[in-house]
Write an enzyme that holds these catalytic residues in place. Structure first.
Site, PDB file in Angstrom:
ATOM      1  N   HIS A 121      44.623  27.462  79.647  1.00 25.17           N
ATOM      2  CA  HIS A 121      43.867  28.212  80.670  1.00 25.17           C
ATOM      3  C   HIS A 121      44.692  29.376  81.218  1.00 25.17           C
ATOM      4  O   HIS A 121      44.476  29.823  82.350  1.00 25.17           O
ATOM      5  CB  HIS A 121      43.437  27.308  81.830  1.00 25.17           C
ATOM      6  CG  HIS A 121      42.619  26.129  81.423  1.00 25.17           C
ATOM      7  ND1 HIS A 121      41.230  26.128  81.412  1.00 25.17           N
ATOM      8  CD2 HIS A 121      42.988  24.889  80.996  1.00 25.17           C
ATOM      9  CE1 HIS A 121      40.789  24.954  81.005  1.00 25.17           C
ATOM     10  NE2 HIS A 121      41.835  24.189  80.740  1.00 25.17           N
ATOM     11  N   LYS A 135      56.456  54.552  78.749  1.00 22.17           N
ATOM     12  CA  LYS A 135      55.545  53.431  78.505  1.00 22.17           C
ATOM     13  C   LYS A 135      55.344  53.235  77.006  1.00 22.17           C
ATOM     14  O   LYS A 135      55.128  54.193  76.266  1.00 22.17           O
ATOM     15  CB  LYS A 135      54.199  53.702  79.176  1.00 22.17           C
ATOM     16  CG  LYS A 135      53.266  52.499  79.244  1.00 22.17           C
ATOM     17  CD  LYS A 135      52.064  52.840  80.113  1.00 22.17           C
ATOM     18  CE  LYS A 135      51.195  51.625  80.371  1.00 22.17           C
ATOM     19  NZ  LYS A 135      50.506  51.177  79.155  1.00 22.17           N
TER      20      LYS A 135
END
Length: 462
Positions: A184, A320
């Site tokens: 989960h 990035k």
């Protein structure tokens, strides 16, 4: 058009203009004019298969004494040129054409007839000679099977083997690395990185097995059924000879269909194969998403691994770097799943003795196989083979994971374990430290019960 830019050709419907330099004839030209839909031509693998089928047909007719040997040899030489991709520009017909693919069959017949006529110095007829013993209704289903089978064995299955072996090699390399498991997306009991990667490798192994299971049905050919499955205008041995010659030429074993009526009227095997490709797409999505999550960060995400930096990740944020290969693989998988929906609908479109969406089945099926082959190789070479592991971050997360208390359940019970986990989480303390305060377990017992490596043993049947 000027007189120098076109020539006149004639077919059963009359006369029309064809570009002067074109190798095709009137029927192909009609299709070019009738279907200006997308500009998407039939795939290279499909054209290759058409060339191979025409090569085999000429050889079969020659062996059966139905066509003169020099004429057959001329057709075969031209057909092999088509198969080898020397004339791909001469196959301009849109994918979205007549549902039987008759236009593409006649395109091949006309191009090969022109090439053979020029080479032999005598007229070769596209229907009477190149298409002898054939119908578009058995040629196109055969081309779908031949092209898909060859693309599968030559491209996709080797790429999957490469991917599986790459994953297994990295799993072996990281066998001693323990990390926090997640269910989960929440912290769960620890696993070894090798076990996580081993799950991926098994997914790929199963995908290869499923595809291989489909191959015998994919290697069954409609050729010999001609127009409706009865074999009208074809020698009774024609289909078997086609399959034998194709097997010898390609190195892959083909057989004539057990039932030509099924082979012409349905595309169940294409639908089956597409379904297996969809399963592979789902598996690759799972692996790609795991890699993206593990690579997330580097500061605010999981930061468990670092994928190879391949390109700047932003036009505005310097420094990035994005997980571009897993993203590309996930997009390929999405396209394959969409292709499967198209193939499923098209597969339902068999009316009596013929399926009427053959070209779109061929296009989507071959695109899926090719994309998955390329994506699998990229995932292996540019993502999995080169990622590095942040071992310190993994170890820190494991040591602070409150869910480790699960290992104490058999000794202290679920309720006390829950209390220890809540306290450890609330206070940001290691589970071992809190368990030592709230239980009577000795240091030796806690060390043994909470040994993260020992907790990861099992899960794989030998």
């Amino acid at each position: 058009m000027t007189k120098k830019s076109y020539r006149k050709e004639r077919d059963s419907m009359g006369e029309l203009h064809v570009p002067a330099e074109a190798l095709w004839g009137a029927q192909t030209q009609r299709a070019v004019e009738n279907f200006p839909v997308t500009g998407l031509a039939m795939p290279r693998a499909f054209i290759r298969a058409l060339g191979l089928i025409k090569w085999a047909a000429a050889g079969a007719n020659s062996e059966l004494g139905l066509i003169e040997t020099p004429k057959a040899m001329g057709i075969q030489a031209a057909a092999l040129e088509v198969a080898e991709g020397l004339h791909d520009s001469q196959f301009p017909i849109d994918v979205f054409q007549t549902g039987s693919g008759t236009s593409s069959n006649m395109n091949a017949n006309e191009v090969i007839a022109t090439l053979a006529s020029r080479a032999l110095g005598t007229e070769i007829h596209p229907n009477d000679d190149v298409n002898m013993g054939q119908s578009s209704n058995d040629v196109i289903p055969t081309a779908i099977h031949v092209s898909a089978a060859l693309l599968l064995v030559e491209d996709l299955l080797p790429s999957l083997q490469q991917l599986q072996e790459t994953i297994e090699a990295r799993a072996k390399e990281f066998d001693g690395v323990v990390k926090t498991g997640r269910t989960h997306l929440m912290d769960a009991m620890p696993v070894r990185l090798s076990q996580e990667l081993g799950g991926w490798a098994t997914q790929i192994s199963h995908a290869s097995a499923r595809l291989t299971d489909t191959l015998p049905r994919l290697s069954s050919l409609a050729q010999g059924g001609t127009a409706v499955g009865t074999g009208i205008n074809a020698h009774p041995k024609f289909g078997a000879k086609i399959a034998k010659l194709l097997s010898e030429q390609t190195g892959h074993q083909f057989e004539p269909a057990v039932n030509y009526f099924e082979a012409l009227s349905s595309q169940d095997t294409a639908v089956e194969l597409s379904g297996q490709l969809k399963v592979l797409a789902v598996a690759l999505t799972k692996i790609a998403n795991d890699l993206r999550w593990m690579n997330s960060g580097p500061l605010a995400g999981l930061g468990e691994i670092e994928l190879p930096p391949l390109q700047p990740g932003s036009s505005i944020m310097p420094g990035k770097v994005n997980p571009v290969i897993p993203e590309a693989v996930a997009m390929v998988a999405a396209q394959v799943i969409g292709n499967d929906a198209t193939i499923t609908v098209a597969g339902q479109s068999g009316s009596f003795q013929l399926n009427l969406m053959l070209p779109v089945i061929a296009y989507n099926l071959l695109q899926s196989i090719g994309m998955l082959a390329n994506a699998s190789a990229l995932l292996a070479d540019k993502a999995i083979a080169g990622f590095t592991v942040n071992r310190e971050r993994l170890a820190e997360a494991v040591n602070r994971n409150p869910i480790l208390v699960t290992a104490l359940n058999p000794v202290i019970g679920y309720e006390k374990g829950a209390a220890i986990a809540k306290k450890a989480y609330a206070e940001g303390r290691p589970i071992r430290e809190v368990a030592a305060e709230l239980t009577d377990l000795t240091d030796e017992e806690l060390d043994r019960l909470l040994d993260a490596v020992e907790l990861t043993r099992g899960g794989i049947k030998s």
